[in-house]
Design a protein around this motif. Structure first.
Motif, PDB file in Angstrom:
ATOM      1  N   LYS A  80      27.628  34.287  37.469  1.00  0.00           N
ATOM      2  CA  LYS A  80      27.416  34.180  36.017  1.00  0.00           C
ATOM      3  C   LYS A  80      28.764  34.074  35.296  1.00  0.00           C
ATOM      4  O   LYS A  80      29.251  35.042  34.712  1.00  0.00           O
ATOM      5  CB  LYS A  80      26.670  35.411  35.501  1.00  0.00           C
ATOM      6  CG  LYS A  80      25.214  35.482  35.945  1.00  0.00           C
ATOM      7  CD  LYS A  80      24.429  36.454  35.073  1.00  0.00           C
ATOM      8  CE  LYS A  80      22.964  36.494  35.454  1.00  0.00           C
ATOM      9  NZ  LYS A  80      22.710  37.289  36.641  1.00  0.00           N
ATOM     10  N   PRO A  81      29.401  32.911  35.345  1.00  0.00           N
ATOM     11  CA  PRO A  81      30.708  32.781  34.693  1.00  0.00           C
ATOM     12  C   PRO A  81      30.609  32.860  33.171  1.00  0.00           C
ATOM     13  O   PRO A  81      29.653  32.362  32.584  1.00  0.00           O
ATOM     14  CB  PRO A  81      31.195  31.404  35.141  1.00  0.00           C
ATOM     15  CG  PRO A  81      29.969  30.652  35.499  1.00  0.00           C
ATOM     16  CD  PRO A  81      28.951  31.658  35.940  1.00  0.00           C
ATOM     17  N   GLU A  82      31.605  33.508  32.569  1.00  0.00           N
ATOM     18  CA  GLU A  82      31.667  33.548  31.093  1.00  0.00           C
ATOM     19  C   GLU A  82      32.803  32.654  30.576  1.00  0.00           C
ATOM     20  O   GLU A  82      32.876  32.338  29.394  1.00  0.00           O
ATOM     21  CB  GLU A  82      31.853  34.990  30.640  1.00  0.00           C
ATOM     22  CG  GLU A  82      30.608  35.832  30.916  1.00  0.00           C
ATOM     23  CD  GLU A  82      30.862  37.323  30.732  1.00  0.00           C
ATOM     24  OE1 GLU A  82      30.530  37.827  29.650  1.00  0.00           O
ATOM     25  OE2 GLU A  82      31.386  37.967  31.664  1.00  0.00           O
ATOM     26  N   MET A  83      33.687  32.259  31.495  1.00  0.00           N
ATOM     27  CA  MET A  83      34.748  31.282  31.218  1.00  0.00           C
ATOM     28  C   MET A  83      35.177  30.718  32.570  1.00  0.00           C
ATOM     29  O   MET A  83      35.140  31.418  33.574  1.00  0.00           O
ATOM     30  CB  MET A  83      35.924  31.908  30.455  1.00  0.00           C
ATOM     31  CG  MET A  83      36.360  33.280  30.920  1.00  0.00           C
ATOM     32  SD  MET A  83      37.955  33.818  30.180  1.00  0.00           S
ATOM     33  CE  MET A  83      37.492  34.213  28.525  1.00  0.00           C
ATOM     34  N   VAL A  84      35.540  29.429  32.595  1.00  0.00           N
ATOM     35  CA  VAL A  84      35.962  28.802  33.850  1.00  0.00           C
ATOM     36  C   VAL A  84      37.217  27.965  33.627  1.00  0.00           C
ATOM     37  O   VAL A  84      37.501  27.528  32.508  1.00  0.00           O
ATOM     38  CB  VAL A  84      34.865  27.893  34.468  1.00  0.00           C
ATOM     39  CG1 VAL A  84      33.648  28.692  34.901  1.00  0.00           C
ATOM     40  CG2 VAL A  84      34.458  26.764  33.522  1.00  0.00           C
ATOM     41  N   ALA A  85      37.941  27.737  34.728  1.00  0.00           N
ATOM     42  CA  ALA A  85      39.092  26.825  34.717  1.00  0.00           C
ATOM     43  C   ALA A  85      39.338  26.386  36.146  1.00  0.00           C
ATOM     44  O   ALA A  85      38.905  27.048  37.094  1.00  0.00           O
ATOM     45  CB  ALA A  85      40.337  27.507  34.153  1.00  0.00           C
TER      46      ALA A  85
END
Length: 296
Positions: A80-85
């Motif tokens: 459950k990502p809340e921000m990705v890069a």
């Protein structure tokens, strides 16, 4: 907030993804779908190939993408990502992870990107070098003063910057940067000058492919390489993804911004541990973890 980050070229290893294929029906299905899309059995090269096989850009990029994305998909409800890069190529993995791109479209774009970059590399011999122990401003200033094509390409972490350019440009820059106080200036074993103006032919080719691909509104922001900022607008994501090929990867700034925006932990999904190390160079106290193999 939980941040998920995805590695780029250089993280590949022989045997990557084999445990996933053998232990997960979903993974096996996705790998076989990838073989079909690519038109060759990339799984054979990933699981039993040689280092030489995996070093070819047209193999490396889809292999790392597949390892990262299929791993993320096998995590199910736990993911459950809340921000990705992602670092360079890893940005495509991040865009599948947050729902911007489908698995199939992501793989097709990565394959087209790899082939376009390989073609650009063959047009003009070029390379990259890692500069260690010098501040970013000095590296930028020295590169700007050289007549040849040579530019900062990867801002990896404080004190580590990769430069990119013509063979002669890199040679001159390495000498000048050592004179300016760099601890080391190491030429890299890469196919060409990624993230430099020499990738312009690849950028033009990729732009058309990206324009013709459906990008959805993501479930969470992606911090893009080009501006290190959180983006959720599909049109802007496309524009930045095209620009990424000839622009520097601003990864130091990306990590700084993610931490400032509330990242409480960074989980690297895919081969290697490079990004966890970069995060620690930015903030020693930041919690990091890696998922690089099948999680039972």
């Amino acid at each position: 907030m939980k941040a998920y980050v995805f590695p780029g070229q250089g993280a590949q290893f022989v045997g990557m993804g084999k445990d996933l294929y053998e232990n997960s029906e979903l993974a096996k299905e996705l790998f076989e779908k990838a073989n079909e899309i690519l038109g060759f059995r990339i799984t054979d090269l990933m699981f039993e190939g040689t280092d030489e096989d995996l070093r070819q850009t047209k193999v490396t990029q889809p292999a790392i993408f597949l390892h990262s994305v299929i791993l993320a998909k096998t995590l199910g409800e736990d993911f459950k990502p809340e921000m990705v890069a992602g670092h360079s190529l890893g940005e495509f993995s991040a865009l599948v992870a947050n729902g911007t791109l489908s698995f199939e479209d992501g793989l097709k774009l990565v394959s087209q990107r790899a082939l376009a970059m390989q073609k650009a590399c063959e047009m003009e011999p070029s390379t990259m070098a890692a500069i260690i122990g010098l501040d970013d401003e000095t590296v930028e200033k020295v590169c700007a003063e050289i007549e040849e094509v040579v530019v900062p390409a990867n801002f990896n972490c404080p004190g580590q910057l990769v430069i990119s350019g013509s063979m002669k440009g890199i040679e001159i820059a390495c000498e000048k940067l050592k004179e300016a106080g760099a601890k080391r200036a190491l030429p890299l074993k890469v196919g060409g000058a990624f993230h430099s103006p020499l990738m312009e032919p690849a950028r033009v080719e990729l732009e058309e492919a990206i324009e013709n691909t459906n990008f959805s509104t993501p479930a969470c922001p992606v911090y893009q390489n080009v501006n290190a900022k959180p983006v959720t607008d599909p049109a802007e994501i496309k524009k930045n993804l095209v620009a990424q090929l000839t622009a520097p990867v601003r990864f130091t700034q990306t990590m700084v911004n993610m931490i400032a925006d509330g990242a409480s932990s960074f989980t690297e999904v895919g081969p290697g541990k490079v990004i966890q190390g970069l995060v620690k160079k930015v903030d020693r106290k930041m919690e990091t973890a890696g998922i690089d193999s099948y999680q039972a």
